[in-house]
Scaffold this motif. Structure first.
Motif, short mmCIF file in Angstrom:
data_model
loop_
_atom_site.label_atom_id
_atom_site.label_comp_id
_atom_site.label_asym_id
_atom_site.label_seq_id
_atom_site.Cartn_x
_atom_site.Cartn_y
_atom_site.Cartn_z
N MET A 1 0.85 -1.19 0.00
CA MET A 1 0.00 0.00 0.00
C MET A 1 0.88 1.24 0.00
SD MET A 1 -3.24 0.88 2.44
CE MET A 1 -2.32 0.98 3.95
N LEU A 2 0.42 2.27 -0.68
CA LEU A 2 1.12 3.55 -0.76
C LEU A 2 0.26 4.62 -0.10
CD1 LEU A 2 3.31 5.52 -1.93
CD2 LEU A 2 1.87 5.64 -3.98
N THR A 3 0.86 5.36 0.83
CA THR A 3 0.14 6.44 1.51
C THR A 3 0.94 7.72 1.42
OG1 THR A 3 -0.83 4.88 3.10
CG2 THR A 3 -0.86 7.21 3.69
N LEU A 4 0.30 8.77 0.94
CA LEU A 4 0.87 10.12 0.97
C LEU A 4 0.00 10.94 1.92
CD1 LEU A 4 1.85 8.89 -1.81
CD2 LEU A 4 2.04 11.25 -2.60
N ASP A 5 0.62 11.49 2.95
CA ASP A 5 -0.11 12.17 4.01
C ASP A 5 0.35 13.62 4.12
OD1 ASP A 5 -1.69 12.74 6.21
OD2 ASP A 5 -0.31 11.83 7.64
N GLN A 6 -0.52 14.54 3.69
CA GLN A 6 -0.26 15.97 3.81
C GLN A 6 1.07 16.37 3.15
OE1 GLN A 6 -2.48 18.44 5.58
NE2 GLN A 6 -3.72 16.72 4.88
N ILE A 7 1.27 15.90 1.93
CA ILE A 7 2.52 16.15 1.21
C ILE A 7 2.51 17.55 0.59
CG2 ILE A 7 3.91 15.49 -0.79
CD1 ILE A 7 4.20 13.58 1.55
N GLY A 31 -4.19 -3.88 -5.50
CA GLY A 31 -5.18 -4.38 -6.42
C GLY A 31 -6.01 -3.33 -7.10
N THR A 32 -5.66 -2.05 -6.94
CA THR A 32 -6.42 -0.97 -7.56
C THR A 32 -5.51 -0.06 -8.38
OG1 THR A 32 -6.20 0.60 -5.72
CG2 THR A 32 -8.04 -0.97 -5.63
N VAL A 33 -6.12 0.58 -9.40
CA VAL A 33 -5.41 1.56 -10.22
C VAL A 33 -6.04 2.93 -9.97
CG1 VAL A 33 -4.78 2.28 -12.55
CG2 VAL A 33 -4.91 -0.15 -12.00
N THR A 34 -5.22 3.86 -9.51
CA THR A 34 -5.65 5.24 -9.28
C THR A 34 -5.08 6.11 -10.38
OG1 THR A 34 -5.75 4.95 -6.88
CG2 THR A 34 -5.59 7.21 -7.71
N ALA A 35 -5.96 6.80 -11.11
CA ALA A 35 -5.52 7.69 -12.17
C ALA A 35 -5.19 9.06 -11.59
CB ALA A 35 -6.63 7.84 -13.22
N ARG A 194 -3.88 -9.16 -10.71
CA ARG A 194 -3.22 -10.45 -10.55
C ARG A 194 -2.08 -10.40 -9.53
NH1 ARG A 194 -0.50 -13.00 -15.77
NH2 ARG A 194 -2.49 -12.21 -16.60
N LEU A 195 -1.30 -9.31 -9.55
CA LEU A 195 -0.13 -9.21 -8.70
C LEU A 195 -0.38 -8.39 -7.44
CD1 LEU A 195 2.53 -8.62 -11.51
CD2 LEU A 195 1.84 -10.78 -10.44
N ASN A 196 -1.59 -7.85 -7.33
CA ASN A 196 -2.03 -7.13 -6.13
C ASN A 196 -1.15 -5.90 -5.84
OD1 ASN A 196 -4.07 -7.04 -4.14
ND2 ASN A 196 -2.64 -7.75 -2.58
N THR A 197 -0.77 -5.19 -6.88
CA THR A 197 0.01 -3.97 -6.69
C THR A 197 -0.90 -2.78 -6.42
OG1 THR A 197 0.00 -3.45 -9.05
CG2 THR A 197 1.85 -4.77 -8.23
N ALA A 198 -0.37 -1.79 -5.73
CA ALA A 198 -1.03 -0.50 -5.58
C ALA A 198 -0.51 0.38 -6.70
CB ALA A 198 -0.73 0.11 -4.21
#
Length: 229
Positions: A1-7, A31-35, A194-198
């Motif tokens: 998981m990738l988290t950016l907090d108040q960057i 497992g999700t793609v964020t555009a 398939r690879l469960n990447t964020a």
């Protein structure tokens, strides 16, 4: 998981300061793609660079798999990037003298999660990924023997070589026609699942948005998040 907090990310510009990112917060789930969308100069490239640990933010926190990476040294950030982050650049930047398989094997030499693989294991992993991206019949071809879409597929496979938990993709369809671009987006979606990447995907092509999971729209360094599916 990738988290950016108040960057926040600020650059000096003569007597003033440019704010590239302004207290940006987002989480990319496995497992999700964020555009990542937005006009030119809105901060998309800066956001991707911060997520990739290529640029340290002025303030805020970046976490990958629960690890706070914001304060890592340059060497520590490089090691983490090799082990946990896959980057698909806009241009494939493939080495002209190497075959598709060799492009991926070289990546393994730069590092990877867990124990170092044998050459046979590395080659098997490369073949597995190239088959996964539809290039099973082109393993021994060099970049000049591949189409633009095929080179981008090698680029994607190479980014996945070390089993990253985070995949960062920069404008993967910019040099492709709409049909080939659609194939690349579908491929990224399939591999993310398939690879469960964020996966974070910077794109200017809004036609692809209905296929993705979430949109983060950047305007002047600030975001608006929209759930897509």
């Amino acid at each position: 998981m990738l988290t950016l907090d108040q960057i926040s990310l600020r650059f000096p510009d003569g007597d003033s300061t440019i704010t590239a990112l302004d207290e940006v917060s987002l989480t990319a789930h496995p497992g999700t793609v964020t555009a990542i969308t937005g006009p030119s100069g809105s901060g998309k490239s800066s956001l991707l660079a911060v997520a990739a640990t290529l640029i340290r933010p002025t303030s805020g926190r970046v976490a990958i798999d629960g690890i706070d990476v914001t304060g890592l040294s340059r060497d520590e950030a490089t090691a983490l990037r090799r082990e946990r982050i896959g980057i698909v650049f806009q241009q494939s930047n493939l080495l002209p003298a190497l075959t598709a398989v060799e492009q991926l094997c070289v990546t393994n030499e730069l590092g990877g999660r867990g124990r170092r693989s044998t050459r046979r294991e590395t080659a098997a992993r490369a073949v597995e990924l190239l088959n996964a991206v539809g290039l099973g019949e082109h393993l021994e071809k060099r970049p000049h023997q591949l189409s633009g879409g095929q080179r981008q597929r090698v680029n994607i496979a190479r980014a996945l070589m070390n089993n990253p938990s985070v995949l960062l993709v920069d404008e993967p369809t910019s040099a492709l026609d709409q049909a080939r671009g659609e194939q690349i987006i579908q491929l990224i979606l399939e591999l993310t699942d398939r690879l469960n990447t964020a996966t974070l995907l910077v794109t200017h092509d809004l036609v692809h948005l209905p296929h993705l999971h979430r949109e983060v729209n950047l305007v002047d360094g600030q975001i608006k998040t929209r759930q897509l599916v």
